[in-house]
Design a protein around this motif. Structure first.
Motif, PDB file in Angstrom:
ATOM      1  N   GLU A 185      19.643 -35.946  56.377  1.00 33.36           N
ATOM      2  CA  GLU A 185      18.290 -35.364  54.903  1.00 33.36           C
ATOM      3  C   GLU A 185      18.072 -34.584  54.982  1.00 33.36           C
ATOM      4  O   GLU A 185      17.560 -33.715  56.295  1.00 33.36           O
ATOM      5  N   PHE A 186      17.372 -33.629  53.800  1.00 32.16           N
ATOM      6  CA  PHE A 186      17.427 -32.936  53.984  1.00 32.16           C
ATOM      7  C   PHE A 186      15.090 -32.804  53.821  1.00 32.16           C
ATOM      8  O   PHE A 186      15.556 -33.938  52.657  1.00 32.16           O
ATOM      9  N   ASN A 187      14.708 -32.295  54.156  1.00 31.14           N
ATOM     10  CA  ASN A 187      13.701 -32.238  53.674  1.00 31.14           C
ATOM     11  C   ASN A 187      12.402 -31.578  54.200  1.00 31.14           C
ATOM     12  O   ASN A 187      11.550 -30.664  54.656  1.00 31.14           O
ATOM     13  N   LYS A 188      11.874 -31.308  52.571  1.00 33.84           N
ATOM     14  CA  LYS A 188      11.658 -29.647  52.555  1.00 33.84           C
ATOM     15  C   LYS A 188      10.493 -29.570  53.275  1.00 33.84           C
ATOM     16  O   LYS A 188       9.854 -28.547  53.624  1.00 33.84           O
ATOM     17  N   SER A 189       9.944 -30.099  52.770  1.00 31.46           N
ATOM     18  CA  SER A 189       7.821 -30.395  53.401  1.00 31.46           C
ATOM     19  C   SER A 189       7.875 -30.242  54.513  1.00 31.46           C
ATOM     20  O   SER A 189       6.992 -29.996  55.531  1.00 31.46           O
ATOM     21  N   GLN A 190       8.931 -31.160  55.722  1.00 30.73           N
ATOM     22  CA  GLN A 190       8.567 -31.007  57.199  1.00 30.73           C
ATOM     23  C   GLN A 190      10.118 -29.601  57.370  1.00 30.73           C
ATOM     24  O   GLN A 190       9.830 -30.159  58.511  1.00 30.73           O
ATOM     25  N   THR A 191      10.599 -29.166  57.078  1.00 31.83           N
ATOM     26  CA  THR A 191      11.591 -28.590  56.729  1.00 31.83           C
ATOM     27  C   THR A 191      12.585 -28.739  57.905  1.00 31.83           C
ATOM     28  O   THR A 191      13.053 -27.707  59.202  1.00 31.83           O
ATOM     29  N   ASN A 242      19.057 -34.970  48.402  1.00 32.07           N
ATOM     30  CA  ASN A 242      19.057 -34.782  49.706  1.00 32.07           C
ATOM     31  C   ASN A 242      18.542 -35.307  50.680  1.00 32.07           C
ATOM     32  O   ASN A 242      19.445 -35.271  52.081  1.00 32.07           O
ATOM     33  N   LEU A 243      19.933 -36.500  50.395  1.00 30.95           N
ATOM     34  CA  LEU A 243      20.795 -36.826  51.595  1.00 30.95           C
ATOM     35  C   LEU A 243      22.128 -36.872  51.827  1.00 30.95           C
ATOM     36  O   LEU A 243      22.867 -36.733  50.150  1.00 30.95           O
ATOM     37  N   VAL A 244      22.928 -35.746  52.184  1.00 37.33           N
ATOM     38  CA  VAL A 244      24.569 -35.811  52.403  1.00 37.33           C
ATOM     39  C   VAL A 244      24.926 -36.233  52.778  1.00 37.33           C
ATOM     40  O   VAL A 244      25.130 -36.253  54.554  1.00 37.33           O
ATOM     41  N   LYS A 245      25.878 -36.016  52.342  1.00 32.30           N
ATOM     42  CA  LYS A 245      27.268 -37.083  53.836  1.00 32.30           C
ATOM     43  C   LYS A 245      28.340 -36.133  53.677  1.00 32.30           C
ATOM     44  O   LYS A 245      28.506 -35.310  53.185  1.00 32.30           O
ATOM     45  N   GLY A 246      28.667 -36.761  54.810  1.00 35.18           N
ATOM     46  CA  GLY A 246      30.055 -36.087  55.432  1.00 35.18           C
ATOM     47  C   GLY A 246      30.544 -36.908  56.613  1.00 35.18           C
ATOM     48  O   GLY A 246      31.037 -37.671  55.717  1.00 35.18           O
ATOM     49  N   SER A 247      31.589 -36.106  57.180  1.00 35.31           N
ATOM     50  CA  SER A 247      32.779 -36.580  57.968  1.00 35.31           C
ATOM     51  C   SER A 247      32.399 -37.540  58.895  1.00 35.31           C
ATOM     52  O   SER A 247      30.663 -37.582  59.300  1.00 35.31           O
TER      53      SER A 247
END
Lengths: 116, 116
Positions: free
Chosen positions: A66-72, A55-60
C-alpha cells in the motif's frame, strides 16, 4: 537524494497470520517503489511495483503493498503467511522524475521468519 | 520477464588475481546494471552498462578496478581486478524490463566471490 528505510531487521509471524514488512522512502520527484524477495543463495525476485494509480498494488505469491503518500510509506502485506514466505525482503525506490537515468536505491532488507 | 544467467555461480580466488563474471540475458535489453551485495548487506550499484556507450560508474567504483564490457544487447561482463578480501561479495547482474521510465529490474542469480 533518495533513500529507503526498512525499520525492522527481522519480522516474526506465525503461519496463517497476516504479515506486514515496513518501508518508508524519501525522494525528490515522483516515487517509483518496488519490493523484491531474496531466498537463500538466490538472486532477487521482483514482487511488485507502484508507479501511479491505485494505492494498493497486488503482486506475486499473494503479496500486496500500500502506497501512502502522506506517510511516505510503502508497506508490504500478505493476509495469510506461509512458512515458504520466509526470506529476505528488500524495498527499493527510484525517482520517476529522472526517467531512465534514475537509480534504484535499496533499503537494508528485512528478514521475514514465518513459524509453523 | 527476462531470464538472466551468470557465470560462474561462485568462485574462490587468491588476492591479487582478477575474475571476470559473465551475464547472459535471453532477450535484447538496453539497460544493464551491476550490483554488489556484501555479506549481510543490501545491494549497492556499481555501474550502469548500456549497449553502445561506456559504462557509468557510481561513486566509490572505478573502471580500473571494475572494468565492464557490453558487446551486444544480451551480454555483459564485469571484471573484479587485483582482488583483496574486501571484494568478497555477491555480484549481481540486473536488466531493465519495460518501456519508458516505468521499467522494473530483474536480477540474475548472482556470483558469490570469496577472496582469500
Amino acid at each position: 537524494a533518495q533513500s529507503v528505510a526498512q525499520p525492522e531487521d527481522q519480522v516474526n509471524v506465525a503461519e496463517g497470520n497476516p504479515l506486514t514488512v515496513k518501508c518508508t522512502y524519501s525522494v525528490s520527484g515522483n516515487p517509483y517503489l518496488f519490493w523484491y524477495v531474496q531466498y537463500p543463495n538466490r538472486g532477487l525476485q521482483f514482487l511488485l511495483k507502484y508507479i501511479t494509480g491505485d494505492n494498493l498494488v497486488k503482486g506475486s505469491y499473494g503479496f500486496e503493498a500500500e502506497f501512502n503518500k502522506s506517510q511516505t510509506s510503502f508497506h508490504l502485506k500478505k493476509p495469510s503467511a506461509l512458512v515458504s514466505d520466509s526470506a529476505l525482503y528488500f524495498c527499493a525506490v527510484r525517482d520517476g522524475a529522472l526517467s531512465n537515468t534514475g537509480k534504484l536505491i535499496f533499503g537494508q532488507g528485512t528478514t521475514l521468519q514465518v513459524k509453523p | 520477464s527476462a531470464v538472466i544467467s551468470q557465470k560462474p555461480s561462485r568462485d574462490i580466488c587468491q588476492r591479487g588475481t582478477s575474475l571476470t563474471i559473465q551475464c547472459q540475458v535471453d532477450s535484447q535489453v538496453t539497460m544493464m546494471f551491476w550490483y554488489r551485495q556484501q555479506p549481510g548487506q543490501s545491494l549497492t550499484l556499481i555501474a550502469t552498462a548500456n549497449q553502445g556507450s561506456e559504462a557509468t560508474y557510481e561513486s566509490g567504483f572505478v573502471i580500473d578496478k571494475f572494468p565492464i564490457s557490453r558487446p551486444n544487447l544480451t551480454f555483459s561482463t564485469l571484471t573484479v581486478s587485483n582482488m583483496s578480501p574486501e571484494d568478497s561479495s555477491i555480484y549481481l547482474c540486473s536488466v531493465a524490463s519495460g518501456t519508458g521510465g516505468t521499467y522494473e529490474q530483474y536480477f540474475g542469480p548472482g556470483t558469490r566471490l570469496t577472496v582469500t
